[in-house]
Design an enzyme around this catalytic site. Structure first.
Site, PDB file in Angstrom:
ATOM      1  N   LYS A 188     -92.408  15.621  11.078  1.00 56.16           N
ATOM      2  CA  LYS A 188     -91.782  16.299  12.218  1.00 56.16           C
ATOM      3  C   LYS A 188     -91.694  15.338  13.408  1.00 56.16           C
ATOM      4  O   LYS A 188     -92.718  14.931  13.973  1.00 56.16           O
ATOM      5  CB  LYS A 188     -92.601  17.535  12.607  1.00 56.16           C
ATOM      6  CG  LYS A 188     -92.145  18.223  13.885  1.00 56.16           C
ATOM      7  CD  LYS A 188     -90.792  18.876  13.735  1.00 56.16           C
ATOM      8  CE  LYS A 188     -90.411  19.639  15.001  1.00 56.16           C
ATOM      9  NZ  LYS A 188     -89.071  20.229  14.907  1.00 56.16           N
TER      10      LYS A 188
ATOM     11  N   LYS B 256     -81.177  29.131  12.431  1.00 60.37           N
ATOM     12  CA  LYS B 256     -81.215  30.500  12.954  1.00 60.37           C
ATOM     13  C   LYS B 256     -80.891  31.504  11.853  1.00 60.37           C
ATOM     14  O   LYS B 256     -81.547  32.560  11.732  1.00 60.37           O
ATOM     15  CB  LYS B 256     -80.237  30.641  14.121  1.00 60.37           C
ATOM     16  CG  LYS B 256     -80.560  29.750  15.312  1.00 60.37           C
ATOM     17  CD  LYS B 256     -79.516  29.860  16.397  1.00 60.37           C
ATOM     18  CE  LYS B 256     -79.854  28.979  17.592  1.00 60.37           C
ATOM     19  NZ  LYS B 256     -79.885  27.537  17.247  1.00 60.37           N
TER      20      LYS B 256
ATOM     21  N   LYS C  47     -91.415  27.146  15.240  1.00 54.87           N
ATOM     22  CA  LYS C  47     -91.445  28.348  16.069  1.00 54.87           C
ATOM     23  C   LYS C  47     -90.744  29.524  15.403  1.00 54.87           C
ATOM     24  O   LYS C  47     -91.128  30.682  15.604  1.00 54.87           O
ATOM     25  CB  LYS C  47     -90.825  28.076  17.436  1.00 54.87           C
ATOM     26  CG  LYS C  47     -89.324  27.848  17.454  1.00 54.87           C
ATOM     27  CD  LYS C  47     -88.798  27.606  18.839  1.00 54.87           C
ATOM     28  CE  LYS C  47     -87.286  27.525  18.892  1.00 54.87           C
ATOM     29  NZ  LYS C  47     -86.699  26.562  17.930  1.00 54.87           N
TER      30      LYS C  47
ATOM     31  N   GLY D  12     -86.520  26.648  23.198  1.00 55.90           N
ATOM     32  CA  GLY D  12     -86.995  25.909  24.368  1.00 55.90           C
ATOM     33  C   GLY D  12     -85.859  25.444  25.259  1.00 55.90           C
ATOM     34  O   GLY D  12     -86.014  25.333  26.480  1.00 55.90           O
ATOM     35  N   ASN D  13     -84.679  25.208  24.662  1.00 58.01           N
ATOM     36  CA  ASN D  13     -83.537  24.766  25.455  1.00 58.01           C
ATOM     37  C   ASN D  13     -83.001  25.852  26.365  1.00 58.01           C
ATOM     38  O   ASN D  13     -82.255  25.568  27.306  1.00 58.01           O
ATOM     39  CB  ASN D  13     -82.421  24.272  24.529  1.00 58.01           C
ATOM     40  CG  ASN D  13     -82.807  22.999  23.803  1.00 58.01           C
ATOM     41  OD1 ASN D  13     -83.673  22.268  24.259  1.00 58.01           O
ATOM     42  ND2 ASN D  13     -82.177  22.736  22.677  1.00 58.01           N
TER      43      ASN D  13
END
Length: 310
Positions: A127, A273, A211, A9-10
């Protein structure tokens, strides 16, 4: 190749996570230029994206309006972000493809992610989402069923469930669009979380799906040949910040897992990641690539980036 490209999103906001519309459009245009090059190179591309800053903005508006209006449910917030980000990406990608004289066009799917109503996460929401608030604001919003926890001396922050994804409901439609030649955007923000009731109907829930986990699931459902995780560096590095720092190029899964066990990848930066890439390779037997957005084409050709293989 059929590629699932995962954007955070960034990557779709301005400096300091600015969600001003002009900043979001500029970021989308920069990303679209790179994505269009993948399409022109002959790849089928499915684009998934994060939505943290954008949903945070929606939640802040919810909070400010709660004196007069009932806050919008969280699943609606995810759907709203998929629609707005998708709209911006549609325009940017179509323009970038046209600039490359490509006939390929873009399709955006508002897509749902199935989770289990029995997932333990619903009994222990952890979260964090949205902004920090003071005690008075948290007390007011708690009346709408929201839960808040205190974070150090920064204030209170809302916490929600983050259940495990089971199925991307729209995966068959994604696959059909890819096979029809579209560049597809789907799975935004992990997908809109839904549960299936006894009668077979789907209903949204107050939750956020990771995500990266949903991207891995979607990649498997559409038979992706590669998962590409776009980040802000060209490669994954060992001994980051030390004199012995060195980039990883082509790495077998077992070796990457050893580096993880040695604590090479901090949880607040490259760790998630690398973990997502490892899970994808384990689940599908295909390869995963971690590199910067500007170097994706080079990385897929083996010229740069970190390539994780079985």
């Amino acid at each position: 190749m059929r590629i699932l490209l995962a954007l955070g999103g960034n990557a779709l906001v301005g400096p300091n996570e600015s969600v001003r519309p002009d900043h979001q459009m500029a970021a989308a245009q920069a990303a679209a230029t790179q994505i269009a090059r993948l399409v022109v190179a002959g790849h089928q591309v499915l684009l998934s994206h994060g939505n943290g800053p954008q949903v945070g903005n929606i939640l802040a508006k919810n909070d400010l309006a709660s004196f007069a209006l009932t806050p919008v449910p969280l699943d609606w917030c995810v759907a709203n972000s998929q629609g707005s980000i998708g709209h911006v990406l549609l325009n940017a990608l179509d323009a970038a493809l046209a600039a490359e004289d490509s006939p390929v066009r873009t399709a955006v799917l508002v897509s749902r992610t199935l989770v289990s109503s029995d997932d333990p996460a619903f009994g222990n929401p952890t979260k964090p989402i949205g902004r920090f608030v003071d005690d008075e604001t948290a007390e007011r919003l708690t009346q709408f069923g929201q839960r808040y926890v205190r974070v150090d001396d920064r204030g209170l922050r809302r916490v929600v469930a983050s259940p495990q994804p089971i199925e991307i409901v729209e995966a068959p439609a994604v696959k059909a669009l890819l096979e029809a030649g579209f560049l597809v955007v789907a799975g935004g923000g992990g997908g809109i979380p839904v549960v299936r009731h006894a009668d077979g109907t789907l209903h949204g829930v107050e939750a956020v799906v990771d995500k990266d986990l949903s991207s891995i699931l979607l990649a498997g459902q559409i038979d992706a040949d590669a998962l590409v995780i776009a980040t802000n560096v060209d490669s994954v590095w060992l001994d980051w910040g030390k004199d012995t720092a060195r980039p990883l190029r082509e790495v077998p899964l077992a070796e990457m897992r050893r580096h993880q066990a040695d604590g090479q990848f901090p949880p607040g930066s490259m760790g998630p990641k690398v973990e997502s890439a490892c899970r994808f390779v384990e689940a599908t037997g295909a390869r995963a690539v971690i590199t910067s957005l500007e170097r994706i084409t080079d990385a897929l050709e083996g010229a740069t980036g970190t390539i994780l293989r079985p």
